[in-house]
Design an enzyme around this catalytic site. Sequence first.
Site, PDB file in Angstrom:
ATOM      1  N   LYS A  79       0.212  -3.573   3.809  1.00 33.05           N
ATOM      2  CA  LYS A  79      -0.734  -2.777   3.014  1.00 33.05           C
ATOM      3  C   LYS A  79      -1.041  -3.496   1.708  1.00 33.05           C
ATOM      4  CE  LYS A  79      -1.162   2.026   1.335  1.00 33.05           C
ATOM      5  NZ  LYS A  79      -0.426   3.312   1.178  1.00 33.05           N
ATOM      6  N   SER A 154      -2.850   7.345   2.984  1.00 37.78           N
ATOM      7  CA  SER A 154      -3.619   6.217   2.487  1.00 37.78           C
ATOM      8  C   SER A 154      -3.354   4.910   3.252  1.00 37.78           C
ATOM      9  CB  SER A 154      -3.301   5.983   1.007  1.00 37.78           C
ATOM     10  OG  SER A 154      -1.946   5.590   0.851  1.00 37.78           O
ATOM     11  N   SER A 178       1.539   9.201   3.120  1.00 45.96           N
ATOM     12  CA  SER A 178       0.620   8.085   3.376  1.00 45.96           C
ATOM     13  C   SER A 178       1.036   7.134   4.487  1.00 45.96           C
ATOM     14  CB  SER A 178       0.409   7.280   2.091  1.00 45.96           C
ATOM     15  OG  SER A 178      -0.463   7.970   1.242  1.00 45.96           O
TER      16      SER A 178
END
Lengths: 491, 95
Positions: A79, A154, A178
Amino acid sequence: MDICKMTALELAGKIHSKEIMIKDALDAVYKNIDKFDAEYNCYISTCREPAYRRAVEIQARIDAGEIISALAGVPVSVKDNICTKDIETTCASLMLKNFKPIYSASVIDKMEAADMILIGKLNMDEFAMGSTSETSYFGEISNPWDKGRVPGGSSGGAAASVSAQEAFLSLGSDTGGSIRQPCSFCGVTGLKPTYGSVSRYGLIAYASSLDQIGPIAKDVADCAALFEIISGKDAKDGTSMDFPKFEYPNVTNGSIKGKKIGIPADYLGRGISCDVKDAILNAKRELENLGAIVEEFAMPIVKYAIPAYYIIACAEACSNLSRYDGIKYGYSSPLAENLKDTYIKSRSEGLGMEVKRRIMLGNFVLSSGYYDSYYKKALMAKKLIQQSFFDAFTKYDILLGPVAPTTALKKGESLSDPLKMYLGDIYTVMINIAGLPAVSVPCGFDKDNLPIGMQLIGKPFDETTILQAAYVFQKATDFLKSPADLQGGLS
Amino acid sequence: MQIGSDLVNYLEALARIELTDTQREKCKSDLQDILSYIDTLNELDTSGVEPLSHSFPVTNVFHEDCVQESKDRDGLLLNAPFKKDGCFKVPKTVE
């Protein structure tokens, strides 16, 4: 042999037995990225040149018969809020576009030490603020199961890339769900570890008391193997804790016979979709068949989780994001004429609306006159929420619940209505507030054939028990499908 | 809790953020919705409860006071939007 269909451990096995060369694994995964990512937008950047260079080094050591880790040679995607030395780390924001960290996060160092290969940085909600991956400066991500839907957020790119076979496994971060919620929306497996079990050094901070890095993978065994590599106390993170070393083989050797599992009844109440509720109740029966004792119990504090979470998260966010001043690094407005202007214009132009909203909300709950009635109140709620979980764990070994009230939402549905988006986090945020570990596991499909996820919640630092249960559940069920296996496959 | 324009302006000032008029109106109504929901927290009885900052007990961490390598100056300046003579460059701050 389709390399990209393999789990990370299967691939590692074939790399170690020299049936597959690391270069071929890289070729295969980059080929899928080139083929599919224009459509899904999982990646913000790829780092092919260093990846192939690393592959040569590691291959040479494997060929020489050197002792290697369980995931040696496996490509991993990360990420884009996790710092990677000399490789752009953008947090999906204009503010950090072109930002190249001068150091790597501890988790990156650990994966390198385990001979894993970083292949790219994954798209996400800007600064990890969002539940749909629609707030990225680099454009929204599409759900591989239905391109008209969001992948969740997210860590949307981290989950969607594994689902679309554009990654073998990935690292995400989880502040209020997330990791777990995008895993649920994309039909993959993800672990939000206990707060303090994985170093946050080099994770770009959103809400420091809640943030935690964790693995996302095709199945439980892969998650467990990567968790073993990244977990452990780190002197560079003052909140990382000492705890007995996690060993992933324990996960695949466990059983859930006689284990007591509690379902918070308030997790199955108002707001949950019928398909999700049915899938959870089917999972309950499956776990009972496997020998667990499952019952519902009351947990009325659930309704206060979202208010407490958004107060705490936004308060910490407004403090953490005050570092973006247009001076030390990041975006600087070309229109600024004086120092104050540099701050205001750089932040106003460089940050997106969801980030601004959370910063402002954070300033509100911390401002004089409101601090006690909002921020302090939320910290007292945090105490009560944690206590509710600790009380439950006097009776149960594991808690079970849905990850999200619905399956993947259509794009645009919650972008215009932030409160609606926040309410979707109801089952996940409490776990961060209490600091507990939870694993998100596929447990069914809805009427539109979209994946549904459940979460197994554990006692602090007892990832082993929840992963064992998740592993046994995955062995006994057949929910580990990829959209690539559907009729017609990925387009 | 009612959110007025004055409060939004005040929060913009605290946050060092400037919204456009359209953004300000939308932000006002969004904050109103969110805070109205957040106010349900008032129903929770927290009398006698100690606020909890850290999920688990943390104590101060000490280490030996020994020299360690730090990041080099050029590296730290690498991402600076403006720099001069090995320093961050900022607009004039004193008239």
